[in-house]
Design an enzyme around this catalytic site. Structure first.
Site, PDB file in Angstrom:
ATOM      1  N   LEU A  11       0.806  -1.220   0.000  1.00 10.39           N
ATOM      2  CA  LEU A  11       0.000   0.000   0.000  1.00 10.39           C
ATOM      3  C   LEU A  11       0.842   1.274   0.000  1.00 10.39           C
ATOM      4  O   LEU A  11       0.300   2.370   0.107  1.00 10.39           O
ATOM      5  CB  LEU A  11      -0.918   0.021   1.229  1.00 10.39           C
ATOM      6  CG  LEU A  11      -2.072  -0.977   1.230  1.00 10.39           C
ATOM      7  CD1 LEU A  11      -2.791  -0.955   2.579  1.00 10.39           C
ATOM      8  CD2 LEU A  11      -3.051  -0.671   0.110  1.00 10.39           C
ATOM      9  N   SER A  12       2.139   1.141  -0.165  1.00  9.77           N
ATOM     10  CA  SER A  12       3.025   2.301  -0.077  1.00  9.77           C
ATOM     11  C   SER A  12       3.108   3.051  -1.403  1.00  9.77           C
ATOM     12  O   SER A  12       3.524   2.478  -2.417  1.00  9.77           O
ATOM     13  CB  SER A  12       4.435   1.848   0.323  1.00  9.77           C
ATOM     14  OG  SER A  12       5.392   2.849   0.033  1.00  9.77           O
ATOM     15  N   PRO A  13       2.754   4.346  -1.416  1.00  9.29           N
ATOM     16  CA  PRO A  13       2.853   5.108  -2.671  1.00  9.29           C
ATOM     17  C   PRO A  13       4.289   5.235  -3.157  1.00  9.29           C
ATOM     18  O   PRO A  13       4.544   5.218  -4.365  1.00  9.29           O
ATOM     19  CB  PRO A  13       2.264   6.473  -2.308  1.00  9.29           C
ATOM     20  CG  PRO A  13       2.452   6.601  -0.831  1.00  9.29           C
ATOM     21  CD  PRO A  13       2.284   5.206  -0.308  1.00  9.29           C
ATOM     22  N   THR A  15       6.700   3.107  -2.715  1.00  7.99           N
ATOM     23  CA  THR A  15       7.099   1.839  -3.315  1.00  7.99           C
ATOM     24  C   THR A  15       6.602   1.786  -4.755  1.00  7.99           C
ATOM     25  O   THR A  15       7.329   1.362  -5.669  1.00  7.99           O
ATOM     26  CB  THR A  15       6.539   0.660  -2.495  1.00  7.99           C
ATOM     27  OG1 THR A  15       7.002   0.774  -1.141  1.00  7.99           O
ATOM     28  CG2 THR A  15       7.003  -0.666  -3.053  1.00  7.99           C
TER      29      THR A  15
END
Length: 202
Positions: A11-13, A15
């Site tokens: 869910l990491s932008p 990443t």
């Protein structure tokens, strides 16, 4: 072959905004990538870091600006406030974990592409990565059998928790993080540093 431990959170932008640059760097230096999905929110709790929604409004505003800026710089589509965020990341993490096992056993499928497909589903395609059908589509796009999404979730979650323990032991505190030996590189903007490091160390 030298190995990069890649701690990623589905869910990491940031990443997502790394795109496929890690894989390009690894190929350039003949390195392998060990994909280690981990529970970033548990790491935040261990480190006393507030999750994005609880940070000061100035930090929340800056985060949205940064996501949009980095996306423009990298020619990536993005919605800084996607429809399905946050959502449950466990099914996505399990798919990456099982796909990596499958790729090692059968020498087919692209785990890097799968990871990027899952991240793109959240940050560019407004899809809910907690849905099995979304994960199946990502698996197929990356050359895997969609049935991987239906494997036993608990076994993968045991690895997910172990990855989180290992992240904490390796001094990982955010995502994406790339670890080579004792060197820790946090953030997609540190990929050039990793590239330079591998050029020296091999």
């Amino acid at each position: 072959m030298t190995q990069i431990d890649y701690y990623l959170f589905p869910l990491s932008p940031f990443t997502y905004l790394a795109g496929t640059k890690l894989e390009e760097i690894a190929q350039k230096h003949g390195a392998s990538v060990n994909y280690k999905p981990f529970d970033l929110f548990r790491v935040f709790a261990e480190h006393g870091t507030q999750p994005p929604g609880k940070r000061h409004p100035s930090r929340q505003s800056y985060r949205l600006q940064e996501i949009a800026r980095i996306a423009r710089m990298n020619n990536l589509p993005v919605n800084p406030q996607p429809l399905h965020w946050p959502t449950d990341p466990k099914r996505a993490a399990a798919a990456i974990i099982y796909a990596q096992e499958f790729a090692h056993e059968h020498s087919r499928g692209d785990v890097g592409k799968l990871s990027f497909e899952i991240l793109s589903a959240c940050w560019a395609r407004e899809q809910d990565i907690a849905r099995e059908d979304v994960i199946e589509t990502c698996l197929t796009a990356a050359g895997f059998d969609a049935g991987i999404a239906q494997r036993d979730l608990q076994s993968a979650l045991d690895i997910y928790e172990r990855n989180t323990d290992e992240a904490l032991a390796a001094n990982v505190f955010g995502a994406p993080t790339y670890v080579h030996g004792n060197e820790v590189f946090w953030g997609q903007d540190r990929l050039p540093y990793l590239d330079a490091h591998l050029a020296v160390t091999g």
